[in-house]
Design a protein around this motif. Structure first.
Motif, PDB file in Angstrom:
ATOM      1  N   MET A   1       0.843  -1.187   0.000  1.00 18.91           N
ATOM      2  CA  MET A   1       0.000   0.000   0.000  1.00 18.91           C
ATOM      3  C   MET A   1       0.883   1.243   0.000  1.00 18.91           C
ATOM      4  O   MET A   1       1.710   1.429   0.889  1.00 18.91           O
ATOM      5  CB  MET A   1      -0.878  -0.022   1.244  1.00 18.91           C
ATOM      6  CG  MET A   1      -1.820   1.114   1.322  1.00 18.91           C
ATOM      7  SD  MET A   1      -2.913   0.838   2.712  1.00 18.91           S
ATOM      8  CE  MET A   1      -3.084   2.492   3.255  1.00 18.91           C
ATOM      9  N   ASN A   2       0.704   2.056  -0.989  1.00 18.17           N
ATOM     10  CA  ASN A   2       1.465   3.303  -1.094  1.00 18.17           C
ATOM     11  C   ASN A   2       0.667   4.453  -0.496  1.00 18.17           C
ATOM     12  O   ASN A   2      -0.527   4.581  -0.736  1.00 18.17           O
ATOM     13  CB  ASN A   2       1.775   3.624  -2.555  1.00 18.17           C
ATOM     14  CG  ASN A   2       2.738   2.625  -3.151  1.00 18.17           C
ATOM     15  OD1 ASN A   2       3.494   1.994  -2.428  1.00 18.17           O
ATOM     16  ND2 ASN A   2       2.716   2.483  -4.450  1.00 18.17           N
ATOM     17  N   ILE A   3       1.365   5.275   0.266  1.00 18.20           N
ATOM     18  CA  ILE A   3       0.744   6.472   0.813  1.00 18.20           C
ATOM     19  C   ILE A   3       1.064   7.625  -0.125  1.00 18.20           C
ATOM     20  O   ILE A   3       2.237   7.923  -0.371  1.00 18.20           O
ATOM     21  CB  ILE A   3       1.247   6.755   2.233  1.00 18.20           C
ATOM     22  CG1 ILE A   3       0.842   5.608   3.154  1.00 18.20           C
ATOM     23  CG2 ILE A   3       0.712   8.090   2.732  1.00 18.20           C
ATOM     24  CD1 ILE A   3       1.358   5.737   4.558  1.00 18.20           C
ATOM     25  N   ILE A   4       0.039   8.255  -0.647  1.00 17.02           N
ATOM     26  CA  ILE A   4       0.214   9.356  -1.580  1.00 17.02           C
ATOM     27  C   ILE A   4       0.421  10.641  -0.788  1.00 17.02           C
ATOM     28  O   ILE A   4      -0.391  10.968   0.088  1.00 17.02           O
ATOM     29  CB  ILE A   4      -1.015   9.499  -2.499  1.00 17.02           C
ATOM     30  CG1 ILE A   4      -1.197   8.207  -3.290  1.00 17.02           C
ATOM     31  CG2 ILE A   4      -0.880  10.682  -3.420  1.00 17.02           C
ATOM     32  CD1 ILE A   4      -2.480   8.146  -4.055  1.00 17.02           C
ATOM     33  N   PRO A   5       1.500  11.381  -1.062  1.00 11.91           N
ATOM     34  CA  PRO A   5       1.706  12.644  -0.324  1.00 11.91           C
ATOM     35  C   PRO A   5       0.640  13.669  -0.709  1.00 11.91           C
ATOM     36  O   PRO A   5       0.332  13.852  -1.885  1.00 11.91           O
ATOM     37  CB  PRO A   5       3.100  13.094  -0.755  1.00 11.91           C
ATOM     38  CG  PRO A   5       3.391  12.348  -1.999  1.00 11.91           C
ATOM     39  CD  PRO A   5       2.578  11.100  -1.990  1.00 11.91           C
ATOM     40  N   ARG A   6       0.076  14.300   0.296  1.00 16.39           N
ATOM     41  CA  ARG A   6      -0.985  15.285   0.081  1.00 16.39           C
ATOM     42  C   ARG A   6      -0.620  16.580   0.778  1.00 16.39           C
ATOM     43  O   ARG A   6       0.148  16.584   1.738  1.00 16.39           O
ATOM     44  CB  ARG A   6      -2.304  14.747   0.630  1.00 16.39           C
ATOM     45  CG  ARG A   6      -2.671  13.411   0.015  1.00 16.39           C
ATOM     46  CD  ARG A   6      -3.947  12.917   0.532  1.00 16.39           C
ATOM     47  NE  ARG A   6      -4.989  13.525  -0.267  1.00 16.39           N
ATOM     48  CZ  ARG A   6      -6.281  13.403  -0.028  1.00 16.39           C
ATOM     49  NH1 ARG A   6      -6.695  12.700   0.979  1.00 16.39           N
ATOM     50  NH2 ARG A   6      -7.165  13.994  -0.795  1.00 16.39           N
ATOM     51  N   ILE A   7      -1.192  17.670   0.301  1.00 16.59           N
ATOM     52  CA  ILE A   7      -0.998  18.961   0.944  1.00 16.59           C
ATOM     53  C   ILE A   7      -2.360  19.589   1.208  1.00 16.59           C
ATOM     54  O   ILE A   7      -3.353  19.227   0.587  1.00 16.59           O
ATOM     55  CB  ILE A   7      -0.118  19.910   0.107  1.00 16.59           C
ATOM     56  CG1 ILE A   7      -0.745  20.181  -1.252  1.00 16.59           C
ATOM     57  CG2 ILE A   7       1.268  19.357  -0.050  1.00 16.59           C
ATOM     58  CD1 ILE A   7      -0.059  21.277  -2.009  1.00 16.59           C
ATOM     59  N   SER A   8      -2.368  20.500   2.109  1.00 13.76           N
ATOM     60  CA  SER A   8      -3.599  21.173   2.502  1.00 13.76           C
ATOM     61  C   SER A   8      -3.637  22.563   1.882  1.00 13.76           C
ATOM     62  O   SER A   8      -2.640  23.283   1.895  1.00 13.76           O
ATOM     63  CB  SER A   8      -3.655  21.271   4.019  1.00 13.76           C
ATOM     64  OG  SER A   8      -4.782  21.985   4.417  1.00 13.76           O
ATOM     65  N   LEU A   9      -4.794  22.925   1.339  1.00 14.84           N
ATOM     66  CA  LEU A   9      -5.008  24.262   0.781  1.00 14.84           C
ATOM     67  C   LEU A   9      -6.111  24.952   1.560  1.00 14.84           C
ATOM     68  O   LEU A   9      -7.083  24.317   1.973  1.00 14.84           O
ATOM     69  CB  LEU A   9      -5.423  24.190  -0.684  1.00 14.84           C
ATOM     70  CG  LEU A   9      -4.412  23.717  -1.694  1.00 14.84           C
ATOM     71  CD1 LEU A   9      -5.049  23.710  -3.081  1.00 14.84           C
ATOM     72  CD2 LEU A   9      -3.190  24.581  -1.697  1.00 14.84           C
ATOM     73  N   ILE A  10      -5.959  26.236   1.736  1.00 11.30           N
ATOM     74  CA  ILE A  10      -7.005  27.061   2.333  1.00 11.30           C
ATOM     75  C   ILE A  10      -7.518  27.965   1.230  1.00 11.30           C
ATOM     76  O   ILE A  10      -6.770  28.773   0.680  1.00 11.30           O
ATOM     77  CB  ILE A  10      -6.455  27.884   3.514  1.00 11.30           C
ATOM     78  CG1 ILE A  10      -5.838  26.938   4.547  1.00 11.30           C
ATOM     79  CG2 ILE A  10      -7.550  28.730   4.133  1.00 11.30           C
ATOM     80  CD1 ILE A  10      -4.991  27.621   5.568  1.00 11.30           C
ATOM     81  N   ILE A  11      -8.789  27.811   0.881  1.00 12.02           N
ATOM     82  CA  ILE A  11      -9.382  28.520  -0.255  1.00 12.02           C
ATOM     83  C   ILE A  11     -10.427  29.488   0.274  1.00 12.02           C
ATOM     84  O   ILE A  11     -11.408  29.077   0.894  1.00 12.02           O
ATOM     85  CB  ILE A  11     -10.029  27.521  -1.234  1.00 12.02           C
ATOM     86  CG1 ILE A  11      -8.992  26.485  -1.664  1.00 12.02           C
ATOM     87  CG2 ILE A  11     -10.614  28.235  -2.426  1.00 12.02           C
ATOM     88  CD1 ILE A  11      -9.587  25.265  -2.284  1.00 12.02           C
ATOM     89  N   TYR A  12     -10.224  30.768   0.012  1.00 10.47           N
ATOM     90  CA  TYR A  12     -11.169  31.804   0.428  1.00 10.47           C
ATOM     91  C   TYR A  12     -12.133  32.071  -0.715  1.00 10.47           C
ATOM     92  O   TYR A  12     -11.720  32.313  -1.850  1.00 10.47           O
ATOM     93  CB  TYR A  12     -10.428  33.084   0.804  1.00 10.47           C
ATOM     94  CG  TYR A  12      -9.592  32.931   2.044  1.00 10.47           C
ATOM     95  CD1 TYR A  12     -10.154  33.123   3.300  1.00 10.47           C
ATOM     96  CD2 TYR A  12      -8.257  32.561   1.977  1.00 10.47           C
ATOM     97  CE1 TYR A  12      -9.402  32.972   4.454  1.00 10.47           C
ATOM     98  CE2 TYR A  12      -7.495  32.399   3.124  1.00 10.47           C
ATOM     99  CZ  TYR A  12      -8.073  32.614   4.350  1.00 10.47           C
ATOM    100  OH  TYR A  12      -7.334  32.446   5.483  1.00 10.47           O
ATOM    101  N   LEU A  13     -13.434  32.033  -0.415  1.00 14.72           N
ATOM    102  CA  LEU A  13     -14.477  32.182  -1.422  1.00 14.72           C
ATOM    103  C   LEU A  13     -15.224  33.496  -1.248  1.00 14.72           C
ATOM    104  O   LEU A  13     -15.258  34.054  -0.158  1.00 14.72           O
ATOM    105  CB  LEU A  13     -15.477  31.026  -1.306  1.00 14.72           C
ATOM    106  CG  LEU A  13     -14.911  29.622  -1.430  1.00 14.72           C
ATOM    107  CD1 LEU A  13     -15.992  28.603  -1.092  1.00 14.72           C
ATOM    108  CD2 LEU A  13     -14.381  29.394  -2.819  1.00 14.72           C
TER     109      LEU A  13
END
Length: 83
Positions: A1-13
């Protein structure tokens, strides 16, 4: 099982009614209706493309990356703990 690297975004609407259209770009973790922002996780490999697409949308005011990746995670002992 591979763990995919993810990042967090903060999106202002501009309006929270557009939150539903944002869902197709990644996984929404949290929303704040008062301050009108969405916190979303996306794959790190696709990050540049997704941010460019989000910035072109007329209902997106601003997109920020989460600073968690750049925070210092190792702590030194405080002076009062050494004694």
């Amino acid at each position: 099982m591979n763990i995919i690297p993810r990042i967090s975004l903060i999106i202002y609407l501009k309006h929270m009614k557009h939150e539903r259209q944002i869902r197709k770009f990644g996984h929404i973790v949290s929303t704040n209706r008062q301050d009108r922002f969405v916190v979303m996780y996306i794959n790190e490999a696709e990050a540049d493309d997704v941010v460019n697409k989000l910035m072109k949308l007329k209902y997106v005011k601003h997109v920020e990356g989460s600073p968690y990746k750049y925070l210092k995670k190792t702590y030194e002992k405080e002076q009062h703990e050494i004694m």
